[in-house]
Design an enzyme around this catalytic site. Structure first.
Site, PDB file in Angstrom:
ATOM      1  N   GLU A  72       0.826  -1.217   0.000  1.00 24.68           N
ATOM      2  CA  GLU A  72       0.000   0.000   0.000  1.00 24.68           C
ATOM      3  C   GLU A  72       0.860   1.267   0.000  1.00 24.68           C
ATOM      4  O   GLU A  72       0.721   2.126   0.863  1.00 24.68           O
ATOM      5  CB  GLU A  72      -0.937  -0.007   1.215  1.00 24.68           C
ATOM      6  CG  GLU A  72      -1.944  -1.136   1.145  1.00 24.68           C
ATOM      7  CD  GLU A  72      -3.123  -0.946   2.083  1.00 24.68           C
ATOM      8  OE1 GLU A  72      -2.976  -0.237   3.082  1.00 24.68           O
ATOM      9  OE2 GLU A  72      -4.190  -1.506   1.794  1.00 24.68           O
ATOM     10  N   GLU A 118      -6.505  -7.816  -1.158  1.00 31.27           N
ATOM     11  CA  GLU A 118      -7.110  -7.844   0.176  1.00 31.27           C
ATOM     12  C   GLU A 118      -8.601  -7.577   0.081  1.00 31.27           C
ATOM     13  O   GLU A 118      -9.030  -6.419  -0.002  1.00 31.27           O
ATOM     14  CB  GLU A 118      -6.459  -6.802   1.103  1.00 31.27           C
ATOM     15  CG  GLU A 118      -5.038  -7.147   1.482  1.00 31.27           C
ATOM     16  CD  GLU A 118      -4.422  -6.165   2.479  1.00 31.27           C
ATOM     17  OE1 GLU A 118      -5.170  -5.506   3.233  1.00 31.27           O
ATOM     18  OE2 GLU A 118      -3.177  -6.056   2.477  1.00 31.27           O
TER      19      GLU A 118
END
Ligand code: GAL
Length: 742
Positions: A185, A254
């Site tokens: 991320e 995710e």
């Protein structure tokens, strides 16, 4: 050698060469705009996160087997640098940290693996998975275009890749790893850091690709992922996601199956109907890889929880619960979804969907392959109203906010809103109650300043002193009060005011406990203000500063401070206030009980424990308690019910089962968050209950008899009421089909 032997030898050689060639040609992973290609075949893959240190090696096979049975093709795990390299150059790959054994277990069960090396992982893990010692490398700055950080990151990444290569674990070598991740991320960071962020992410991609694993790399939530790295999506929904290049596949790294918990916060639940809807929607738009984060969340043993304030439980409301038991209806509903998706696999990878409207809020996504295969997804986006639609001359009833899957464009085999399994019934059944006979040892505060080897003017930042070798740091100073200060004789009582940057403080004045204060995940700092008893002469102030898991996310979180920051003020004195902030302070890292290793069977026998009953309890605040117990029969998972306790840590036979805290859930609970529709994406439960009452005790840590339990308690909890419980889960199919998955 006779001709027969020679021809046999030649045949063997030929077969070896052919076989090697076969391996070279067939064991590879690549991608195109539709999907990952394994051995030349486009695949729709369903993946589940199981983090190896969050369970025990004895649990791994069963967890992975259950995942396989639930329709999972790929096991995804982060790699946790801090546990593998606890000090520079000293590596640990034993026990729960045996990454090779974990990946080989995945291989043994015939599944693939996605190795998310990071090495920054976030993950609600201590310091985001980066070892704390790295912060003290001169000139370092984490996760940016910084030489010392890049050197260390490259060193660790290379080490892991080499380790996997030497065990032949990449698919290119015939192993199970089909994908790897670098960074985690980074998108938001990259945007904020500008040029340095871009340079770093380009470097990271090049470094990773240069390691030549033979399988693709991904970067999650990084829209600028440089070629050939695939950028992937994380979130509750990913149907708006497109890869940054038209030739990359849509990968969802995710898909949040629930959420983590923090002490003092609610417990989260993600309704499986919405999760299934989100996954079906991603697939119908052309997505071909979905990973559930988490499929089994597990436990933050020891001091591995990050945060701060993340609980020991990392259950995550995942399809397999913290204890390794199947959670219904989540597990079976998703299994049914995976089966339906798999039946469409050929059509899904062979064509792009043709989208037709079936009504104002209804659509059909149709995939038709050249060889005649056809699969359809019929969606009703209306959040409240069911719809009857006509598709290829047949009628279909679609519940609100749902997708039906038709693997042959005719039979509706699955609908995301029609759950056919009942909710599991969970029971925590007490066992062995009488086997606990507690003894106590008071944490020794008498010689704190004398035994301290560190003194400094003013207040030091906590991590700079402890390097995270303990949650605890004592700050000790003294203050002289003259007998002329008339408050001593009567009138008002003075008070002490202590400001901490985080995460908690216990205040002791002249050995007497004055009180405690704690921050929270979003507000790490805290302040203590309470009355104190001072006497004429020298008064000793001892502040025990406590961390509750180090920060795992945030821009340059490595620079965020913990510990007593000041000011420290004595107020209400007749001459006004005394500011102790710039006093000379002494420091003691950790507790005496930690230094004596009271938690281990050997250390525990090195001190005299007192057989305390409730009646003879000392008034000391910080206590060690120990007892022995025998292992209950059966194979149900075990937990400790710590409902009577305050805050601290528990060890069983020397192994820490994690931090505990009976903090009661407050704030945003008994409510749901919605996805801009009327459908709950995630609900918060458990208002007024302790966020975590039960703490997992892995069976493999127990001996049949005389198991040592040691508790360190900070808030006056009562160990006599601790009980060991068995976790039992019962589930049944709706429509009276008996089916206990456990
Ligand atoms: C993601 C992150 C994960 C985890 C998750 C929340 O953003 O990549 O590591 O922290 O959030 O559980």
């Amino acid at each position: 050698m006779d001709t027969n032997s020679v021809s046999k030898l030649l045949l063997v050689l030929l077969l070896t060469v052919l076989f090697a060639g076969f391996e070279l040609i067939h064991c590879n992973v690549s991608y195109d705009r539709k999907a990952l290609l394994i051995n030349g075949q486009r695949r729709v893959l369903i993946s589940g996160s199981i983090h190896y240190p969050r369970s025990t090696p004895e649990m791994w096979e069963d967890l992975i087997q259950k995942a396989k049975h639930g329709g999972i093709d790929v096991i995804d795990t982060y790699v946790f640098w801090d546990v593998h390299e606890p000090s520079p150059g000293n590596y640990n790959f034993e026990g729960r940290y045996d990454l090779v054994r974990f990946i080989k277990t995945v291989q043994k069960l015939g599944l693939y693996a996605n190795l998310r090396i990071g090495p920054y992982v976030c993950a609600e893990w201590n310091f985001g998975g980066i070892p704390v010692w790295l912060k003290y490398v001169p000139g370092i700055s984490f996760r940016t275009d910084n030489g010392p950080f890049k050197d260390a990151m490259q060193g660790f990444t290379k080490k892991i890749v080499q380790m996997m290569k030497s065990e032949k674990l990449f698919q290119s070598q015939g192993g199970p790893i089909i994908l790897s991740q670098i960074e985690n991320e980074y998108g938001p960071e990259s945007g904020a850091l500008g040029g340095a962020g871009h340079a770093y992410i380009n470097w990271a991609a090049k470094m990773a690709v240069g390691l030549d694993t033979g399988v693709p790399w991904v970067m999650c939530k990084e829209t600028d992922a440089p070629d050939p790295v695939i950028n992937s999506c994380n979130g509750f929904y990913c149907d708006d996601f497109s890869p940054n290049k038209p030739y990359k596949p849509s990968i969802w790294t995710e898909s949040w199956s629930g959420w983590f918990t923090e002490f003092g916060g609610p417990v989260h639940q993600r309704p499986v109907e919405d999760l299934a809807f989100a996954v079906a929607r991603f697939i119908q738009k052309g997505g071909t890889f979905v990973n559930y984060y988490m499929y089994h969340g597990g436990t933050n043993f020891g001091r591995s929880a990050g945060g701060p304030f993340i609980t020991a439980s990392y259950d995550y409301d995942a399809p397999i619960d913290e204890y390794g038991l199947i959670r219904q209806p989540k597990y079976s509903h998703l299994k049914d979804l995976h089966e339906a998706i798999k039946r469409c696999e050929h059509a899904l990878v062979s064509s792009d969907p043709t989208i037709t409207s079936l009504g104002t809020f209804q659509q059909a996504h149709v995939f038709s392959s050249k060889t005649g295969g056809c699969a359809a997804f019929l969606a009703n986006y209306h959040a409240q109203s069911a719809a009857r639609v006509t598709f290829y001359n047949r009628k279909y009833d679609l519940p609100p906010w749902s997708i039906s899957i038709l693997p042959d464009c005719k039979a509706d085999v699955f609908n995301t809103a029609k759950v056919r399994v009942r909710t599991s019934k969970v029971q925590m059944i007490p066992v062995n109650l009488k086997l606990f006979s507690w003894e106590t040892y008071d944490e020794d505060l008498s010689s704190l300043a004398e035994s301290s080897r560190i003194t400094a003017p003013g207040l030091l930042e906590q991590l700079n002193v402890t390097r995270d070798s303990s949650d605890y740091l004592w700050y000790i100073t003294s203050v002289d009060i003259s007998s002329s200060e008339s408050f001593l004789g009567g009138g008002h009582q003075p008070s002490i005011n202590v400001q901490s940057a985080g995460h908690g403080i216990h205040v002791f004045v002249n050995g007497q406990y004055s009180g405690s204060a704690f921050g929270a995940k979003e507000q790490r700092s805290c302040k203590f203000n309470g009355p104190v008893s001072l006497h004429a002469g020298t008064n000793k102030i001892a502040l025990l500063s406590v961390t509750v898991g180090l920060q795992n996310v945030g821009r340059h979180y490595e620079t965020w401070k913990t510990g007593i920051s000041g000011p420290v003020l004595l107020q209400g004195l007749d001459h006004g206030q005394k500011d102790l902030t710039s006093n000379r302070w002494s420091y003691q890292v950790g507790l005496k009980g930690e230094a004596m290793n009271l938690v281990s069977p050997n250390g525990a026998s090195s001190v005299d424990w007192i057989q305390e009953s409730l009646a003879t309890q000392s008034r000391s605040q910080l206590k060690w308690h120990k007892a022995y117990f025998n292992t209950p029969e059966g194979n149900e998972p075990l937990a400790l019910d710590l409902g009577s306790m305050g805050k601290g840590q528990v060890w069983i036979n020397g192994q820490s089962i994690g931090r505990y805290w009976l903090a009661y859930a407050k704030g945003d609970c008994n409510s749901c968050s919605y996805s801009g529709t009327f459908r709950p994406v995630k609900c918060q439960l458990g208002c007024g209950q302790p966020t975590q009452r039960w703490y997992h005790v892995p069976r493999s840590w127990l001996k049949p008899t005389k198991n040592l339990i040691v508790v360190f308690e900070e808030l006056g909890g009562n160990p006599w009421k601790i009980s060991l419980v068995k976790r039992m889960v019962h589930t049944a199919r709706v429509h009276s089909e008996p089916d206990s998955e456990n």
